[in-house]
Structures are given as structure tokens and as C-alpha cells.
Design a protein around this motif. Structure first.
Motif, PDB file in Angstrom:
ATOM      1  N   ALA A 242       0.832  -1.198   0.000  1.00 54.33           N
ATOM      2  CA  ALA A 242       0.000   0.000   0.000  1.00 54.33           C
ATOM      3  C   ALA A 242       0.870   1.253   0.000  1.00 54.33           C
ATOM      4  CB  ALA A 242      -0.914  -0.010   1.225  1.00 54.33           C
ATOM      5  N   GLY A 243       0.496   2.212  -0.833  1.00 55.42           N
ATOM      6  CA  GLY A 243       1.246   3.463  -0.925  1.00 55.42           C
ATOM      7  C   GLY A 243       2.500   3.391  -1.745  1.00 55.42           C
ATOM      8  N   ALA A 244       2.767   2.261  -2.421  1.00 56.36           N
ATOM      9  CA  ALA A 244       3.988   2.131  -3.224  1.00 56.36           C
ATOM     10  C   ALA A 244       3.923   3.063  -4.426  1.00 56.36           C
ATOM     11  CB  ALA A 244       4.169   0.685  -3.680  1.00 56.36           C
ATOM     12  N   HIS A 245       5.066   3.638  -4.772  1.00 57.43           N
ATOM     13  CA  HIS A 245       5.159   4.500  -5.945  1.00 57.43           C
ATOM     14  C   HIS A 245       6.614   4.556  -6.391  1.00 57.43           C
ATOM     15  CE1 HIS A 245       6.023   7.153  -2.513  1.00 57.43           C
ATOM     16  NE2 HIS A 245       6.828   7.804  -3.349  1.00 57.43           N
ATOM     17  N   GLY A 246       6.808   4.876  -7.649  1.00 50.41           N
ATOM     18  CA  GLY A 246       8.156   4.955  -8.210  1.00 50.41           C
ATOM     19  C   GLY A 246       8.333   3.955  -9.341  1.00 50.41           C
ATOM     20  N   ASP A 247       9.589   3.693  -9.678  1.00 53.65           N
ATOM     21  CA  ASP A 247       9.938   2.792 -10.773  1.00 53.65           C
ATOM     22  C   ASP A 247      10.189   1.387 -10.225  1.00 53.65           C
ATOM     23  OD1 ASP A 247       9.777   4.855 -12.618  1.00 53.65           O
ATOM     24  OD2 ASP A 247      11.873   5.433 -12.322  1.00 53.65           O
ATOM     25  N   TYR A 248       9.418   0.435 -10.713  1.00 52.79           N
ATOM     26  CA  TYR A 248       9.546  -0.956 -10.306  1.00 52.79           C
ATOM     27  C   TYR A 248       9.871  -1.814 -11.525  1.00 52.79           C
ATOM     28  CZ  TYR A 248       7.627  -0.071  -5.643  1.00 52.79           C
ATOM     29  OH  TYR A 248       7.441   0.370  -4.356  1.00 52.79           O
ATOM     30  N   THR A 249      10.401  -3.007 -11.247  1.00 52.52           N
ATOM     31  CA  THR A 249      10.676  -3.997 -12.289  1.00 52.52           C
ATOM     32  C   THR A 249      10.055  -5.319 -11.869  1.00 52.52           C
ATOM     33  OG1 THR A 249      12.777  -2.921 -12.870  1.00 52.52           O
ATOM     34  CG2 THR A 249      12.443  -5.191 -13.611  1.00 52.52           C
ATOM     35  N   VAL A 250       9.216  -5.871 -12.748  1.00 49.68           N
ATOM     36  CA  VAL A 250       8.569  -7.158 -12.501  1.00 49.68           C
ATOM     37  C   VAL A 250       9.359  -8.225 -13.244  1.00 49.68           C
ATOM     38  CG1 VAL A 250       6.442  -8.483 -12.679  1.00 49.68           C
ATOM     39  CG2 VAL A 250       6.339  -6.023 -12.257  1.00 49.68           C
ATOM     40  N   THR A 251       9.801  -9.253 -12.519  1.00 45.95           N
ATOM     41  CA  THR A 251      10.624 -10.318 -13.083  1.00 45.95           C
ATOM     42  C   THR A 251       9.899 -11.650 -12.947  1.00 45.95           C
ATOM     43  OG1 THR A 251      12.611  -9.109 -12.418  1.00 45.95           O
ATOM     44  CG2 THR A 251      12.895 -11.412 -13.049  1.00 45.95           C
ATOM     45  N   LEU A 252       9.923 -12.429 -14.016  1.00 53.71           N
ATOM     46  CA  LEU A 252       9.322 -13.762 -14.020  1.00 53.71           C
ATOM     47  C   LEU A 252      10.428 -14.795 -14.146  1.00 53.71           C
ATOM     48  CD1 LEU A 252       6.724 -15.507 -14.107  1.00 53.71           C
ATOM     49  CD2 LEU A 252       6.855 -15.355 -16.603  1.00 53.71           C
ATOM     50  N   LYS A 253      10.430 -15.767 -13.236  1.00 48.16           N
ATOM     51  CA  LYS A 253      11.474 -16.784 -13.218  1.00 48.16           C
ATOM     52  C   LYS A 253      10.830 -18.157 -13.097  1.00 48.16           C
ATOM     53  CE  LYS A 253      14.325 -16.877  -9.688  1.00 48.16           C
ATOM     54  NZ  LYS A 253      15.439 -16.525  -8.777  1.00 48.16           N
ATOM     55  N   TYR A 254      11.421 -19.125 -13.806  1.00 50.23           N
ATOM     56  CA  TYR A 254      10.950 -20.510 -13.739  1.00 50.23           C
ATOM     57  C   TYR A 254      12.151 -21.448 -13.773  1.00 50.23           C
ATOM     58  CZ  TYR A 254       8.848 -24.984 -14.989  1.00 50.23           C
ATOM     59  OH  TYR A 254       8.482 -26.296 -15.008  1.00 50.23           O
ATOM     60  N   GLY A 255      12.177 -22.362 -12.821  1.00 51.29           N
ATOM     61  CA  GLY A 255      13.274 -23.318 -12.757  1.00 51.29           C
ATOM     62  C   GLY A 255      14.631 -22.674 -12.549  1.00 51.29           C
ATOM     63  N   GLY A 256      14.666 -21.562 -11.812  1.00 54.99           N
ATOM     64  CA  GLY A 256      15.923 -20.861 -11.581  1.00 54.99           C
ATOM     65  C   GLY A 256      16.391 -20.010 -12.744  1.00 54.99           C
ATOM     66  N   LYS A 257      15.605 -19.903 -13.808  1.00 54.58           N
ATOM     67  CA  LYS A 257      15.981 -19.133 -14.987  1.00 54.58           C
ATOM     68  C   LYS A 257      15.006 -17.979 -15.170  1.00 54.58           C
ATOM     69  CE  LYS A 257      16.333 -19.466 -20.032  1.00 54.58           C
ATOM     70  NZ  LYS A 257      16.160 -20.359 -21.212  1.00 54.58           N
ATOM     71  N   VAL A 258      15.557 -16.791 -15.421  1.00 49.88           N
ATOM     72  CA  VAL A 258      14.730 -15.608 -15.638  1.00 49.88           C
ATOM     73  C   VAL A 258      14.136 -15.665 -17.040  1.00 49.88           C
ATOM     74  CG1 VAL A 258      14.692 -13.098 -15.780  1.00 49.88           C
ATOM     75  CG2 VAL A 258      16.064 -14.217 -14.017  1.00 49.88           C
ATOM     76  N   LEU A 259      12.809 -15.669 -17.115  1.00 48.41           N
ATOM     77  CA  LEU A 259      12.123 -15.714 -18.404  1.00 48.41           C
ATOM     78  C   LEU A 259      11.854 -14.329 -18.978  1.00 48.41           C
ATOM     79  CD1 LEU A 259       9.479 -18.547 -17.844  1.00 48.41           C
ATOM     80  CD2 LEU A 259      11.726 -18.713 -18.941  1.00 48.41           C
ATOM     81  N   ALA A 260      11.477 -13.387 -18.116  1.00 46.12           N
ATOM     82  CA  ALA A 260      11.099 -12.068 -18.630  1.00 46.12           C
ATOM     83  C   ALA A 260      11.229 -11.030 -17.532  1.00 46.12           C
ATOM     84  CB  ALA A 260       9.666 -12.093 -19.161  1.00 46.12           C
TER      85      ALA A 260
END
Length: 329
Positions: free
Chosen positions: A232-250
Motif C-alpha cells: 500500500a502506498g507504493a510509488h516509483g519505478d519498479y521492475t517485474v521479473t518472471l522466473k521458472y526453474g531458476g531461470k529468468v524468463l522475462a
């Protein structure tokens, strides 16, 4: 015989530089990978093992967990939901990237094979596992199809959704991460567990395990939708990361606007509350010390008293009728 070729003096510095580069590309060219070692490979619940490691980033904060359904080569297949999170420990590496910490042995929420999982909390992500046999805990084989199924990103990621009035007033921002993945392995992937991380600025992502219900056949593809929510109240620049099996997909950027409604609310509070307190203070003062207006009419009793004390006017100042009465008594 052809004449011998003698190197000129101008080529000697170049040869020396090449030798230095070749010499430095040996042992120091390979990056040191994080390593985890245990004081004992088997222990029972209630005991403890000493976990030591090297090759980590200096002054890095690490977490130590006992996890089930995991192997050092494959990692924690079920994510952190397969770990005893409540009994984990934290440690900070020294200047050389080494650490040593005692970890209590507990039964993870899923069957073994088990490992001690070590991962970074902040900064660049890194993790390593060491096999541990938890005596007396159930052991079940890992799913056979997990090794043959491999997911790969097929299309660009996107965040679906937008903020609303509640978000403007500080409600947690929420989106839906949409990706299209394909199974490039030789066996189907059933109910895969993804790790969704949200990172603010330069901080390390905060990971959350999310299971997608479905089966992806070899050579097939699927559209994956996973919810993402911030505090709640979060603002600014964020990065959403998707990982599967220890490997970053996106990875996908997410710019979150400032909740100006909260700022407006506090501005109104700072204006309204002092005004209300001031009016309340005036009401108390009026009740304790009533105000006396300067032009208010005086009471009738005071008027009669003033008339009685006032001296009688002489006859020559009286009206004409009164004079005649005074002359003819």
C-alpha cells in the motif's frame, strides 16, 4: 635458406601486452560461483548443521532455508513454499564473500529429497544448494517429467490493468502479468510454479511463488496470467521479473504514480483540524468569560435609579404648560 625474421623493437611492446592478456585470462578469467558446504550431510530434527560458503558477493545478506522436493542440480522445484521459512536464518558475508552460520534442522512442509537453500536478499541475485538428509522425514521421488519439460518465452510480456480511485488514495497497486511461454522440452509440464519478483530501484526483487494450473505439452504454448501486487502506498519505478526453474524468463518495467490522494487528505487534515480546534477554543472562552457589547441597552432598574438621582429642573427650564401651572397654583 631464407633470411631469419627478426622482430623489430617497435613490436616488442605489443608482444608483451599479448602475453600479459593471455596470462590474465587463465584462472582469474573465470568468475567464481557461490558454493555452499555443510558440516554434516545427515541430521535429525531438533539438531543443527553448520553452513559455510564462499564465492559470494562481499557484504551480501543471505537467507538459509531447509527445503524439500529439491536437489542441488535442479534447485527447489516447488519454490519457497517447499521450505521451512519460519525456521530460516540470515547471515552477512565478509569482505572475501565467505560466511559460516549454524542452521537448525527442521522438517520442511513437503517430502525430501531436501537441501539447504542459500540465496541473496539484496543486490544481484545468486543462489546455491547443498544436499541434506533429514532423518525420519518422508522421502518421495521428484516428478520425472520435470527434467524433460523446459519453458521458454515466446512473446513479449505486458502488464494488464490500471490504477483507480482507491489506488490514488494509497490502495495497493495491482496488475496482471501476461506472458506466452512454450515447452521446448521432451515431456509435458504440469502445474508449473513460477516465481514473480518485484524490485524497486536498485534493490533485489521480492519473490513470490505462484502456481499456474494447466499442462503444456512438448512443442505447445500457453498464455500465462499471474497477478502482481505491491504494498500500500507504493510509488516509483519498479521492475517485474518472471522466473521458472531458476531461470529468468522475462522482465517488465512498471512505473507507479504517487498516491496524491493521500497527500491531499493530509493537507485537508492540517487545515481543518487547526480551524476546528480554534473554534472550539473560542467557544470555551465565550462560555467561561462572556463578552459585554459596548452599545447594549442598560437594564430598566438602572434607568429608574438614574432618573431618581437626577435633580429637578428649574421652572424656567420647564415647558410652557408647566410654567403656567407654576404661576397659578
Amino acid at each position: 635458406m631464407p633470411p631469419a625474421v627478426r622482430p623489430t623493437y617497435g613490436s616488442l611492446p605489443v608482444l608483451l601486452a599479448l602475453l600479459l592478456v593471455l596470462a590474465g585470462a587463465g584462472p582469474t578469467g573465470a568468475a567464481e560461483r557461490p558454493v555452499v558446504e555443510l558440516s554434516a550431510s545427515q541430521a535429525g530434527t531438533g539438531g543443527s548443521v553448520t553452513v559455510s560458503g564462499s564465492g559470494w558477493r562481499p557484504r551480501a545478506l543471505l537467507t538459509l532455508l531447509v527445503c524439500g522436493q529439491a536437489e542441488p542440480k535442479r534447485g527447489v522445484t516447488g519454490g519457497t513454499n517447499s521450505c521451512a521459512n519460519a525456521d530460516g536464518r540470515a547471515v552477512t558475508t565478509d569482505a572475501q564473500g565467505r560466511f559460516r552460520r549454524a542452521l537448525p534442522v527442521v522438517e520442511p512442509p513437503v517430502p525430501c529429497p531436501c537441501v539447504v537453500h542459500v540465496a541473496t536478499v539484496t543486490g544481484a541475485g545468486a543462489e546455491a544448494d547443498a544436499a541434506l538428509q533429514v532423518a525420519g522425514h518422508t522421502v518421495e521421488p521428484l516428478p520425472a517429467d520435470a527434467a524433460g519439460g523446459r519453458l521458454s518465452l515466446l512473446a513479449d510480456t505486458r502488464l494488464r490493468g490500471s490504477g483507480g480511485l482507491l489506488t490514488w488514495f494509497g490502495s495497493p497497486p495491482a496488475r496482471t502479468l501476461v506472458v506466452t511461454v512454450g515447452n521446448v522440452g521432451t515431456s509435458p509440464v504440469r502445474d508449473p510454479v513460477f516465481q514473480v519478483g518485484t524490485a524497486h530501484g536498485v534493490f533485489a526483487p521480492e519473490w513470490q511463488d505462484q502456481r499456474w494450473r494447466g499442462t503444456i505439452r512438448p512443442g505447445g504454448k500457453a498464455r500465462i496470467e499471474l497477478p502482481v501486487e505491491l504494498a500500500a502506498g507504493a510509488h516509483g519505478d519498479y521492475t517485474v521479473t518472471l522466473k521458472y526453474g531458476g531461470k529468468v524468463l522475462a522482465e517488465h518495467p512498471w512505473g507507479v504514480g504517487r498516491p496524491w490522494g493521500v497527500t491531499l487528505f493530509w493537507a485537508l487534515v492540517l487545515l481543518v483540524v487547526p480551524a476546528a480546534l480554534f473554534r472550539a477554543a473560542l467557544a470555551v472562552v465565550d462560555r467561561v468569560h462572556p463578552r459585554r457589547p459596548g452599545h447594549a441597552a442598560r437594564p430598566a432598574s438602572r434607568l429608574r435609579l438614574s432618573a431618581a438621582r437626577r435633580p429637578a429642573a428649574p421652572p424656567w427650564f420647564a415647558p410652557e404648560a408647566d410654567r403656567s401651572e407654576a404661576r397659578n397654583p
